[in-house]
Write an enzyme that holds these catalytic residues in place. Structure first.
Site, PDB file in Angstrom:
ATOM      1  N   GLU A 282       3.894 -12.853 -38.851  1.00 12.84           N
ATOM      2  CA  GLU A 282       4.249 -14.224 -39.507  1.00 12.84           C
ATOM      3  C   GLU A 282       3.517 -14.090 -41.077  1.00 12.84           C
ATOM      4  OE1 GLU A 282       6.493 -16.353 -39.129  1.00 12.84           O
ATOM      5  OE2 GLU A 282       6.823 -15.117 -36.885  1.00 12.84           O
ATOM      6  N   TRP A 285       5.534 -12.178 -42.821  1.00 18.44           N
ATOM      7  CA  TRP A 285       6.981 -12.738 -43.604  1.00 18.44           C
ATOM      8  C   TRP A 285       6.580 -13.258 -44.754  1.00 18.44           C
ATOM      9  CZ3 TRP A 285      11.889 -12.745 -42.940  1.00 18.44           C
ATOM     10  CH2 TRP A 285      12.299 -12.024 -41.719  1.00 18.44           C
ATOM     11  N   TRP A 313      30.328 -25.966 -51.214  1.00 18.23           N
ATOM     12  CA  TRP A 313      29.335 -27.133 -50.978  1.00 18.23           C
ATOM     13  C   TRP A 313      30.018 -28.426 -51.155  1.00 18.23           C
ATOM     14  CZ3 TRP A 313      25.941 -24.869 -48.190  1.00 18.23           C
ATOM     15  CH2 TRP A 313      25.320 -23.680 -48.415  1.00 18.23           C
ATOM     16  N   ASN A 348       7.619 -25.090 -37.891  1.00 17.48           N
ATOM     17  CA  ASN A 348       8.691 -24.083 -38.336  1.00 17.48           C
ATOM     18  C   ASN A 348      10.098 -23.986 -37.533  1.00 17.48           C
ATOM     19  OD1 ASN A 348       9.413 -21.828 -39.806  1.00 17.48           O
ATOM     20  ND2 ASN A 348       9.219 -20.571 -37.878  1.00 17.48           N
ATOM     21  N   TRP A 366      21.924 -25.767 -50.015  1.00 18.56           N
ATOM     22  CA  TRP A 366      20.553 -25.377 -49.440  1.00 18.56           C
ATOM     23  C   TRP A 366      19.754 -25.623 -50.502  1.00 18.56           C
ATOM     24  CZ3 TRP A 366      18.065 -21.545 -52.248  1.00 18.56           C
ATOM     25  CH2 TRP A 366      18.747 -20.693 -53.425  1.00 18.56           C
ATOM     26  N   TRP A 389      14.729 -21.124 -46.885  1.00 18.82           N
ATOM     27  CA  TRP A 389      15.915 -21.931 -47.195  1.00 18.82           C
ATOM     28  C   TRP A 389      17.375 -20.836 -47.341  1.00 18.82           C
ATOM     29  CZ3 TRP A 389      17.657 -26.604 -46.283  1.00 18.82           C
ATOM     30  CH2 TRP A 389      16.743 -27.476 -46.001  1.00 18.82           C
TER      31      TRP A 389
HETATM   32  P1  FAD Z   1       2.031 -20.119 -38.261  1.00 19.97           P
HETATM   33  O1  FAD Z   1       2.846 -20.020 -37.472  1.00 19.97           O
HETATM   34  O2  FAD Z   1       0.512 -20.372 -37.843  1.00 19.97           O
HETATM   35  O3  FAD Z   1       1.944 -18.898 -39.353  1.00 19.97           O
HETATM   36  C1  FAD Z   1       1.022 -18.434 -40.198  1.00 19.97           C
HETATM   37  C2  FAD Z   1       1.304 -18.363 -41.442  1.00 19.97           C
HETATM   38  O4  FAD Z   1       2.241 -17.203 -41.819  1.00 19.97           O
HETATM   39  C3  FAD Z   1       1.842 -19.613 -42.308  1.00 19.97           C
HETATM   40  O5  FAD Z   1       0.739 -20.281 -42.369  1.00 19.97           O
HETATM   41  C4  FAD Z   1       2.403 -19.013 -43.457  1.00 19.97           C
HETATM   42  O6  FAD Z   1       1.918 -18.719 -44.630  1.00 19.97           O
HETATM   43  C5  FAD Z   1       3.093 -17.668 -42.806  1.00 19.97           C
HETATM   44  N1  FAD Z   1       4.466 -18.006 -42.283  1.00 19.97           N
HETATM   45  C6  FAD Z   1       4.826 -18.376 -41.032  1.00 19.97           C
HETATM   46  N2  FAD Z   1       6.104 -18.345 -40.892  1.00 19.97           N
HETATM   47  C7  FAD Z   1       6.708 -17.955 -42.217  1.00 19.97           C
HETATM   48  C8  FAD Z   1       8.012 -17.777 -42.631  1.00 19.97           C
HETATM   49  N3  FAD Z   1       9.177 -18.001 -41.822  1.00 19.97           N
HETATM   50  N4  FAD Z   1       8.166 -17.395 -43.937  1.00 19.97           N
HETATM   51  C9  FAD Z   1       7.046 -16.835 -44.829  1.00 19.97           C
HETATM   52  N5  FAD Z   1       5.869 -17.272 -44.073  1.00 19.97           N
HETATM   53  C10 FAD Z   1       5.631 -17.814 -42.848  1.00 19.97           C
HETATM   54  N6  FAD Z   1       6.244 -21.878 -45.568  1.00 19.97           N
HETATM   55  C11 FAD Z   1       5.293 -22.220 -46.475  1.00 19.97           C
HETATM   56  O7  FAD Z   1       4.018 -21.873 -46.429  1.00 19.97           O
HETATM   57  N7  FAD Z   1       5.764 -22.920 -47.609  1.00 19.97           N
HETATM   58  C12 FAD Z   1       7.053 -23.502 -47.740  1.00 19.97           C
HETATM   59  O8  FAD Z   1       7.498 -24.238 -48.620  1.00 19.97           O
HETATM   60  C13 FAD Z   1       7.915 -23.240 -46.420  1.00 19.97           C
HETATM   61  N8  FAD Z   1       9.257 -23.695 -46.769  1.00 19.97           N
HETATM   62  C14 FAD Z   1       9.931 -23.165 -45.562  1.00 19.97           C
HETATM   63  C15 FAD Z   1      11.104 -23.971 -45.635  1.00 19.97           C
HETATM   64  C16 FAD Z   1      12.310 -23.719 -44.452  1.00 19.97           C
HETATM   65  C17 FAD Z   1      13.520 -24.199 -44.586  1.00 19.97           C
HETATM   66  C18 FAD Z   1      11.619 -22.995 -43.593  1.00 19.97           C
HETATM   67  C19 FAD Z   1      12.747 -22.723 -42.205  1.00 19.97           C
HETATM   68  C20 FAD Z   1      10.535 -22.562 -43.354  1.00 19.97           C
HETATM   69  C21 FAD Z   1       9.645 -22.584 -44.372  1.00 19.97           C
HETATM   70  N9  FAD Z   1       8.132 -22.012 -44.483  1.00 19.97           N
HETATM   71  C22 FAD Z   1       7.522 -22.299 -45.254  1.00 19.97           C
HETATM   72  C23 FAD Z   1       7.850 -21.286 -43.538  1.00 19.97           C
HETATM   73  C24 FAD Z   1       7.250 -21.656 -42.138  1.00 19.97           C
HETATM   74  O9  FAD Z   1       7.951 -22.771 -41.747  1.00 19.97           O
HETATM   75  C25 FAD Z   1       5.652 -22.185 -42.524  1.00 19.97           C
HETATM   76  O10 FAD Z   1       4.695 -21.453 -43.144  1.00 19.97           O
HETATM   77  C26 FAD Z   1       4.984 -22.580 -41.164  1.00 19.97           C
HETATM   78  O11 FAD Z   1       5.616 -23.594 -40.541  1.00 19.97           O
HETATM   79  C27 FAD Z   1       3.519 -23.278 -41.388  1.00 19.97           C
HETATM   80  O12 FAD Z   1       2.837 -23.479 -40.351  1.00 19.97           O
HETATM   81  P2  FAD Z   1       1.761 -22.576 -39.624  1.00 19.97           P
HETATM   82  O13 FAD Z   1       0.683 -22.535 -40.766  1.00 19.97           O
HETATM   83  O14 FAD Z   1       1.145 -23.368 -38.734  1.00 19.97           O
HETATM   84  O15 FAD Z   1       2.255 -21.480 -39.359  1.00 19.97           O
END
Ligand code: FAD
Length: 480
Positions: A282, A285, A313, A348, A366, A389
């Site tokens: 993650e 990602w 849209w 997420n 979106w 997105w």
């Molecule tokens: P964990 O599951 O603990 O993951 C650890 C870290 O990995 C996160 O803190 C984050 O930095 C990174 N990460 C995890 N998933 C993703 C992902 N899919 N893409 C990129 N990095 C990821 N994340 C943001 O930080 N900012 C946003 O503005 C954002 N907008 C999003 C919008 C949508 C529509 C979706 C589907 C996802 C988005 N995310 C965003 C990605 C993700 O949802 C969040 O990073 C995550 O939910 C944060 O929770 P966590 O720190 O507990 O994640």
């Protein structure tokens, strides 16, 4: 002996003392260090920070300033165009060098170039450092020297390059200049809401600052890491790290997260546990999103896959507002949107479901959803938000295919089987049995009555029918 001129460390999204190469270098310079933060709400144009993000920033800065007390130094807060403020301060204080950490938003990258140019013209050095990513976006290329567009090869190439040794402790010294330049009062920037103060939900959920970031990582590793691969999809339980705003503001680095995860996770047959592996993926990602934004600066405004530019849209203000307020009649969608509004964060899995609902069930662009998330998330991050997105919309790099349309009822039954998450955020459904919590409109009249739910009065009926909306979305895709 004359004192050397000061240096400036320009704090940006590196609001930490540890593992901060730019700050360490500034401290090692031997000269007094002016610690500067510029509130620049001019350069970002369409992407000035939203209210939740500003609340987090305020507290992060406040705590960073407190952490600087033992150094006898503090942050100089100034407002305006960062380039002008820094250049003027550097000239005024006869600073020799400006140290800063690199940012990746298109306007921030542009700002760095202009700043370096302006400083050079005044005989002042600019020293830029990495530190907020594991890999600089230029450092990873495909075999044909192109930017990556697919996650898995990016991940593999990244692992080969990964360097997590040599994490720096906090600087030993950050001596303040004899005369500290004048500073705004942080409170005068009004980053926190006052009339009304709606930030209670944020304060209940977040501890901004480096200590809060450390505590979040520690708690995650100790309590949740080993079950992460299964629990991360269950919005009703705390199964993820909640590190996202801390990473966004640079209160902790991905290198620290990586190293501490590996040093503490269970090793099975010589490999990190599955939970650790999935978590580290993650973090990559996040790297991938920044790589995409760097190489595609219009990622927040244009579909990565050109053919989606013509997507038909719909404009529907009422349905957009119903989505934003958590009043769509689909309980999992509504729970997610209300969690976002209340706490500045959304799980997420639910981000994917709510985004899919807006894009596919409502056929709303979106970019409208991206903007709402930008305004309401404490972790609003241009790269992650835009890439995610576009991923859901099917128009991004390595995106989910558009025709994969989440059914919010089935998703709820699978990932929130007892409706724990829904009941937390949609309390009006709190007495409904789990069998009907994901689709209250299917509940027999007596069950609804017993649960105190009158559809259309206590809780909305679905604003669209799933099957019809699905067909409409597939037809729209076909029309491209
Ligand atoms: P964990 O599951 O603990 O993951 C650890 C870290 O990995 C996160 O803190 C984050 O930095 C990174 N990460 C995890 N998933 C993703 C992902 N899919 N893409 C990129 N990095 C990821 N994340 C943001 O930080 N900012 C946003 O503005 C954002 N907008 C999003 C919008 C949508 C529509 C979706 C589907 C996802 C988005 N995310 C965003 C990605 C993700 O949802 C969040 O990073 C995550 O939910 C944060 O929770 P966590 O720190 O507990 O994640």
């Amino acid at each position: 002996m004359t004192m050397p001129g000061p240096v400036i460390h320009w704090f940006r999204r590196d609001l930490r003392l540890a593992d901060n190469p730019a700050l360490t270098a500034a401290g090692q310079n031997g000269a007094p260090v002016i610690l500067l933060y510029v509130h620049d709400d001019i350069s970002a144009v369409d992407w000035t920070a939203g209210a939740a993000s500003n609340w987090f920033l305020h507290h992060s800065l406040e705590n960073l300033n407190r952490d600087l007390l033992p150094y006898g130094n503090r942050i100089v807060f100034r407002k305006g165009s960062a380039v002008n403020v820094i250049r003027d301060l550097a000239v005024e204080t006869k600073a020799s060098t400006v140290f800063f950490t690199r940012c990746y938003e298109p306007w921030a990258a542009e700002e760095e170039k202009i700043l370096a140019h302006e400083l050079k013209a005044s005989g002042i050095a600019a020293r830029r450092f990495g530190g907020n990513l594991l890999f600089e976006p230029e450092s990873l290329k495909t075999g044909s020297q192109q930017p990556f567009k697919v996650y898995t090869p990016f991940y593999k190439a990244g692992l080969k390059q990964l360097q997590t040794e040599g994490i720096r402790p906090r600087p030993e010294k950050l001596p303040a200049p004899a005369n500290l330049p004048s500073s705004d009062d942080l409170r005068s920037w009004n980053l926190c809401p006052t009339k009304p103060d709606w930030s209670t939900g944020l304060a209940e959920n977040w501890q901004p600052g480096e200590q809060g970031a450390d505590a979040a990582l520690e708690n995650f590793i100790e309590e949740h890491l080993n079950r992460y691969s299964s629990d991360r999809d269950r919005p009703g339980i705390k199964g993820t790290s909640r590190l996202s705003p801390h990473l966004h503001f640079g209160e902790i680095t991905p290198r620290s997260c990586w190293q501490r995860t590996l040093s503490k996770c269970v090793i099975e047959n010589g490999f990190p546990s599955q939970g650790a592996e999935v978590f580290l993926k993650e973090l990559i990602w996040r790297e991938f999103s920044h790589h995409l934004l760097h190489h595609t600066p219009d990622l927040p405004s244009r579909p990565f896959r050109q053919k989606f530019s013509e997507f038909p849209w719909r404009k529907d203000e009422d349905q957009l507002v119903a989505w934003q307020r958590g009043l769509t009649g689909y309980p999992l969608v509504d729970a997610g949107m209300r969690e976002l509004w209340h706490s500045g964060w959304m799980h997420n899995r639910v981000r994917m479901i709510t985004a899919s609902f807006l894009i596919k069930h409502l056929l709303i662009d979106w970019r409208q959803g991206q903007k709402w998330f930008w305004d309401t998330l404490v972790d609003a991050d241009l790269a992650n938000n835009a890439a995610s997105w576009q991923w859901v919309a099917g128009c991004g790099a390595d995106a989910a295919p558009y025709f994969r349309i989440f059914n919010p009822v089935l998703q709820g039954e699978k990932f929130d089987p007892d409706g724990v998450y829904i009941k937390r955020w949609v309390p009006e459904l709190g007495n409904l049995p789990a069998k009907y919590i994901h689709a209250p409109w299917l509940g027999p009249e007596n069950v609804l009555k017993q649960a105190g739910v009158t559809l259309g009065k206590d809780y909305p009926r679905p604003i669209v029918d799933h099957a019809a909306a699905r067909n409409r979305a597939l037809a729209a895709l076909k029309s491209l």
